[in-house]
Design an enzyme around this catalytic site. Sequence first.
Site, PDB file in Angstrom:
ATOM      1  N   ARG A  37     -37.387 -13.394  58.786  1.00  0.00           N
ATOM      2  CA  ARG A  37     -37.766 -11.721  59.731  1.00  0.00           C
ATOM      3  C   ARG A  37     -38.908 -12.108  60.572  1.00  0.00           C
ATOM      4  O   ARG A  37     -40.605 -12.231  59.753  1.00  0.00           O
ATOM      5  CB  ARG A  37     -38.461 -10.071  58.845  1.00  0.00           C
ATOM      6  CG  ARG A  37     -36.970  -9.595  58.467  1.00  0.00           C
ATOM      7  CD  ARG A  37     -36.282  -8.931  57.022  1.00  0.00           C
ATOM      8  NE  ARG A  37     -35.359  -8.896  57.128  1.00  0.00           N
ATOM      9  CZ  ARG A  37     -34.838  -7.845  56.099  1.00  0.00           C
ATOM     10  NH1 ARG A  37     -36.041  -6.820  55.798  1.00  0.00           N
ATOM     11  NH2 ARG A  37     -33.731  -7.707  56.105  1.00  0.00           N
TER      12      ARG A  37
ATOM     13  N   ASP B 256     -36.143  -4.025  57.426  1.00  0.00           N
ATOM     14  CA  ASP B 256     -34.360  -4.953  58.241  1.00  0.00           C
ATOM     15  C   ASP B 256     -34.497  -4.320  59.259  1.00  0.00           C
ATOM     16  O   ASP B 256     -33.303  -5.213  60.705  1.00  0.00           O
ATOM     17  CB  ASP B 256     -33.688  -3.739  57.563  1.00  0.00           C
ATOM     18  CG  ASP B 256     -33.646  -3.847  55.877  1.00  0.00           C
ATOM     19  OD1 ASP B 256     -33.878  -5.282  55.368  1.00  0.00           O
ATOM     20  OD2 ASP B 256     -32.959  -2.954  55.153  1.00  0.00           O
TER      21      ASP B 256
ATOM     22  N   GLU C 173     -23.998  -3.412  48.878  1.00  0.00           N
ATOM     23  CA  GLU C 173     -24.029  -4.258  48.999  1.00  0.00           C
ATOM     24  C   GLU C 173     -22.676  -5.357  48.049  1.00  0.00           C
ATOM     25  O   GLU C 173     -23.025  -4.877  46.783  1.00  0.00           O
ATOM     26  CB  GLU C 173     -24.972  -5.126  49.132  1.00  0.00           C
ATOM     27  CG  GLU C 173     -26.186  -4.901  50.535  1.00  0.00           C
ATOM     28  CD  GLU C 173     -27.368  -5.318  50.436  1.00  0.00           C
ATOM     29  OE1 GLU C 173     -27.866  -5.229  51.435  1.00  0.00           O
ATOM     30  OE2 GLU C 173     -28.062  -5.408  49.187  1.00  0.00           O
TER      31      GLU C 173
ATOM     32  N   ARG D 233     -23.575  -3.343  44.297  1.00  0.00           N
ATOM     33  CA  ARG D 233     -24.829  -2.640  44.878  1.00  0.00           C
ATOM     34  C   ARG D 233     -24.258  -1.052  44.087  1.00  0.00           C
ATOM     35  O   ARG D 233     -23.926  -0.315  45.641  1.00  0.00           O
ATOM     36  CB  ARG D 233     -25.417  -2.295  46.140  1.00  0.00           C
ATOM     37  CG  ARG D 233     -26.584  -2.390  45.801  1.00  0.00           C
ATOM     38  CD  ARG D 233     -27.847  -2.326  47.181  1.00  0.00           C
ATOM     39  NE  ARG D 233     -28.278  -1.646  47.059  1.00  0.00           N
ATOM     40  CZ  ARG D 233     -29.566  -1.716  48.454  1.00  0.00           C
ATOM     41  NH1 ARG D 233     -29.714  -3.787  48.824  1.00  0.00           N
ATOM     42  NH2 ARG D 233     -30.977  -1.156  48.364  1.00  0.00           N
TER      43      ARG D 233
ATOM     44  N   TYR E 175     -33.127 -10.133  46.073  1.00  0.00           N
ATOM     45  CA  TYR E 175     -31.774 -10.665  46.111  1.00  0.00           C
ATOM     46  C   TYR E 175     -31.818 -12.780  46.022  1.00  0.00           C
ATOM     47  O   TYR E 175     -32.593 -13.103  46.154  1.00  0.00           O
ATOM     48  CB  TYR E 175     -31.365 -10.659  47.852  1.00  0.00           C
ATOM     49  CG  TYR E 175     -31.615  -9.772  48.439  1.00  0.00           C
ATOM     50  CD1 TYR E 175     -31.899  -8.274  48.143  1.00  0.00           C
ATOM     51  CD2 TYR E 175     -30.236  -9.699  49.441  1.00  0.00           C
ATOM     52  CE1 TYR E 175     -31.585  -6.992  48.481  1.00  0.00           C
ATOM     53  CE2 TYR E 175     -30.201  -7.825  50.099  1.00  0.00           C
ATOM     54  CZ  TYR E 175     -30.706  -6.648  49.920  1.00  0.00           C
ATOM     55  OH  TYR E 175     -30.306  -5.782  49.774  1.00  0.00           O
TER      56      TYR E 175
ATOM     57  N   GLU F 269     -35.161 -14.789  46.421  1.00  0.00           N
ATOM     58  CA  GLU F 269     -36.327 -13.946  46.549  1.00  0.00           C
ATOM     59  C   GLU F 269     -37.395 -14.034  45.866  1.00  0.00           C
ATOM     60  O   GLU F 269     -36.533 -13.322  44.856  1.00  0.00           O
ATOM     61  CB  GLU F 269     -36.281 -12.815  47.602  1.00  0.00           C
ATOM     62  CG  GLU F 269     -35.070 -13.990  48.493  1.00  0.00           C
ATOM     63  CD  GLU F 269     -34.767 -11.712  49.387  1.00  0.00           C
ATOM     64  OE1 GLU F 269     -34.101 -11.664  50.481  1.00  0.00           O
ATOM     65  OE2 GLU F 269     -34.513 -10.508  48.411  1.00  0.00           O
TER      66      GLU F 269
END
Length: 378
Positions: free
Chosen positions: A67, A73, A243, A259, A347, A363
């Site tokens: 990003r 997001d 997810e 999820r 994640y 991550e």
Amino acid sequence: MKPSDFIGGILVIISLCFFPSCDTLSPVITHKQELWVSQKQGEVHTYRTPILVKLPTGDLLAFSAPRKNTSADKSAKFITLRRSTDGGLHWDVTRIIEDDYDVEDGLNLGSVIIDKITNTTYVFFGYCQHTPGTCTSPYREKGVYFKISRDWGYTWTPAINVKETNSALEGITWAPGPGFGIQKELEPNKGRLIGCGHHVDVAFYQMQCIYSDDHGKTWHMNSPLYGLPYAQKHITGDFTPGETQVIELSNGTVFVTIRNENKFHCHCRLQSLSYDGGYSFLIPHLTVQEALVDPSVFGSLALLNNTLFLSHPYNTDSRINMTLQWSFDSGQTWPGAMQLYEGPSEYSSLAQIDDEYLGLLFERDGYKYIDFFKIRIK
């Protein structure tokens, strides 16, 4: 802990045993490496959404969606790729394979699907998924796109809108992954390509998969697993499947870990089975897995020697404590677990490297790093 201390430190392994059978496995971390560092590599604000896949050639591909200016997001991003030809011990330089320039609501990676029959790799991503109504981007319209590589990730086609393969998919607000898809190797629907994800429209939250039975010439959406209440805003405690990571079990059944967005029933994960090649995931085949304590986050799967593995942050409320859990009975019970990293963990993505090793991309530390772990399963 400084990154240098993290990489060079002693490999500490803490095992968490829930049942006596878990001592039949003793995973060992044999290699650690930082692949991406936020705000220090390529002027990137935050590296996010890792995806790890193994190619039929034996190479490993590591993807991420950095990003540019913010961690949100809804932001401008691009897709990066690194390759290892020696089982994760060494990685080549980062390459950019897709760029959404400076748009306010850009791409969201996505799902990587490998067709082993045609030797084709697909990378799916959503675009402009967080903006109600029409996308304001001057570069492309709202929807789901995919890129194709026919040389194992060295070169890629321009992005293709899935509506070009099926007009019914125009403008869909479906977020693929973020993880890997599969090609079914067993009946039913042997050869089918499947990638799963969820719809981001809050009122119509649902888990859903995309599939192709003609090697990517046309793509279709399967029957959704709807959230409840339907067509209403969801609150804590509602059934909100989010997810999703998909895998094929050794008997041809399609398995997904999901999820649990609003913590339906417990602070844990959902999972489901499909007996029709991933076309439907019916409520009678849905399980709420209280053994898989989870703060509501994406989790990944791998199948090694008929043992099913799951990676995710093992905590009721916070994204900490990256943990590897395993099941000897295709996900019915999860008797074994090992802590991989005790700090902030978000994640993750698992991949089988060979008959002894798993690879993990994840991550950590508040999205500051994306690390690769090589784990020996013995």
